[in-house]
Design an enzyme around this catalytic site. Structure first.
Site, PDB file in Angstrom:
ATOM      1  N   HIS A 142       0.809  -1.433  -0.020  1.00 50.20           N
ATOM      2  CA  HIS A 142       0.031  -0.200   0.163  1.00 50.20           C
ATOM      3  C   HIS A 142       0.535   1.424  -0.168  1.00 50.20           C
ATOM      4  O   HIS A 142       1.892   1.170   0.420  1.00 50.20           O
ATOM      5  CB  HIS A 142      -0.755   0.007   1.137  1.00 50.20           C
TER       6      HIS A 142
ATOM      7  N   GLU B  74      -4.260   2.871  -6.652  1.00 50.86           N
ATOM      8  CA  GLU B  74      -4.101   3.988  -5.725  1.00 50.86           C
ATOM      9  C   GLU B  74      -3.468   4.877  -6.232  1.00 50.86           C
ATOM     10  O   GLU B  74      -2.309   4.955  -5.505  1.00 50.86           O
ATOM     11  CB  GLU B  74      -4.018   3.293  -4.909  1.00 50.86           C
TER      12      GLU B  74
HETATM   13  P1  13P Z   1      -9.167   6.964   0.659  1.00 51.57           P
HETATM   14  O1  13P Z   1     -10.505   6.437   0.159  1.00 51.57           O
HETATM   15  O2  13P Z   1      -9.747   7.448   2.360  1.00 51.57           O
HETATM   16  O3  13P Z   1      -8.851   8.025   0.019  1.00 51.57           O
HETATM   17  O4  13P Z   1      -8.283   5.893   0.806  1.00 51.57           O
HETATM   18  C1  13P Z   1      -8.007   4.940   0.249  1.00 51.57           C
HETATM   19  C2  13P Z   1      -6.898   4.002   0.177  1.00 51.57           C
HETATM   20  O5  13P Z   1      -5.471   4.158   0.349  1.00 51.57           O
HETATM   21  C3  13P Z   1      -7.647   2.300   0.097  1.00 51.57           C
HETATM   22  O6  13P Z   1      -6.062   1.631   0.187  1.00 51.57           O
END
Ligand code: 13P
Length: 248
Positions: A90, A162
């Site tokens: 992540h 992401e």
């Molecule tokens: P948010 O939905 O708070 O932007 O976070 C996304 C995330 O990092 C999920 O792993």
């Protein structure tokens, strides 16, 4: 089946986690989507008995199965604790724990070895995007890991796009941008691991998703589901997202 995953990051006490599950457990939409929760490790044992229609995952995993690795939790230990999934690399782990692509490859292999499904997280930051290097960054994150895995999937693989500029910013990528990234992800998987692997891999989008944006993402055929951060913490907004997802 669409996938709705909740990454709670470093939020919720055991009591809060149980209350969330109580609020969500009876939702009719649960049978129509694959729902996965990534709680803090401290809440896993409390959630396990009640998580019948919700899968549990960990937010990180060690790359060794056992040994003198203080602070790490292994894939076999996560399986033992009831986890079927784990996030790998992540962006917050990359940023705060110096996690790199070679470590991610080892973690993915360890998870497959224990029969768990990795959710490998990729994404470019704002500077890379602004300088036109976003695609190159994604390719690097994907190719390094897929090559290190000898171009073979040793189990189920989910990949979450992401973008760092979208996480926690309140400004999600557009469905079109997310779809383009998903296409690139499948293309890299196809080149490294073959057509069947590209077809089987699940691609999630994550970054400032909310009930209002679910439909747009789920209308994109390249996107199999969402990895939700802050909007997953309140069971009401999570359930609202689930409702839209199963209706979409
Ligand atoms: P948010 O939905 O708070 O932007 O976070 C996304 C995330 O990092 C999920 O792993």
């Amino acid at each position: 089946m669409p996938i709705l995953a909740a990454n709670w990051k470093m939020y919720k006490t055991i009591g809060e986690a149980k209350a969330w599950l109580d609020a969500v457990a009876g939702a009719p939409g649960l049978g129509q989507a694959e729902v996965i929760v990534f709680p803090p490790l401290t809440a896993l044992a409390a959630l396990r008995p009640k998580a019948t229609r919700i899968a549990l995952g960990a937010q990180d995993v060690g790359w060794a199965d056992a040994g003198a690795f203080t602070g790490m939790v292994s894939a076999p230990q996560l399986r033992d604790a009831g986890c079927g999934f784990a996030l790998v690399a992540h962006s917050e782990r990359r940023r705060y724990a110096c996690e790199d692509d070679p470590a991610a490859a080892r973690k993915i292999a360890a998870l497959w070895g224990a029969g768990l499904t990795p959710v490998y997280c990729v994404g470019e930051d704002a500077a890379e995007r602004a300088s036109g290097q976003g695609e190159a960054r994604l390719k690097q994150q994907l190719d390094t890991v897929l090559d290190a895995l000898s171009g073979e999937l040793g189990g189920r693989l989910l990949i979450a796009y992401e973008p760092l500029w979208a996480i926690g910013s309140g400004r999600p990528a557009t469905p079109g941008e997310a779809s383009q990234a998903a296409e690139l992800i499948r293309e890299r998987v196809r080149l490294c691991c073959g057509q069947a692997a590209a077809h089987e891999v699940g691609v999630l989008y994550g970054g400032s998703t909310s009930p209002a944006t679910v439909r747009g993402f789920m209308d994109e055929p390249q996107i199999d589901g969402l990895l939700v951060g802050s909007a997953s913490l309140d069971p009401r907004s999570f359930l609202a997202m689930l409702e839209v997802m199963v209706d979409a």
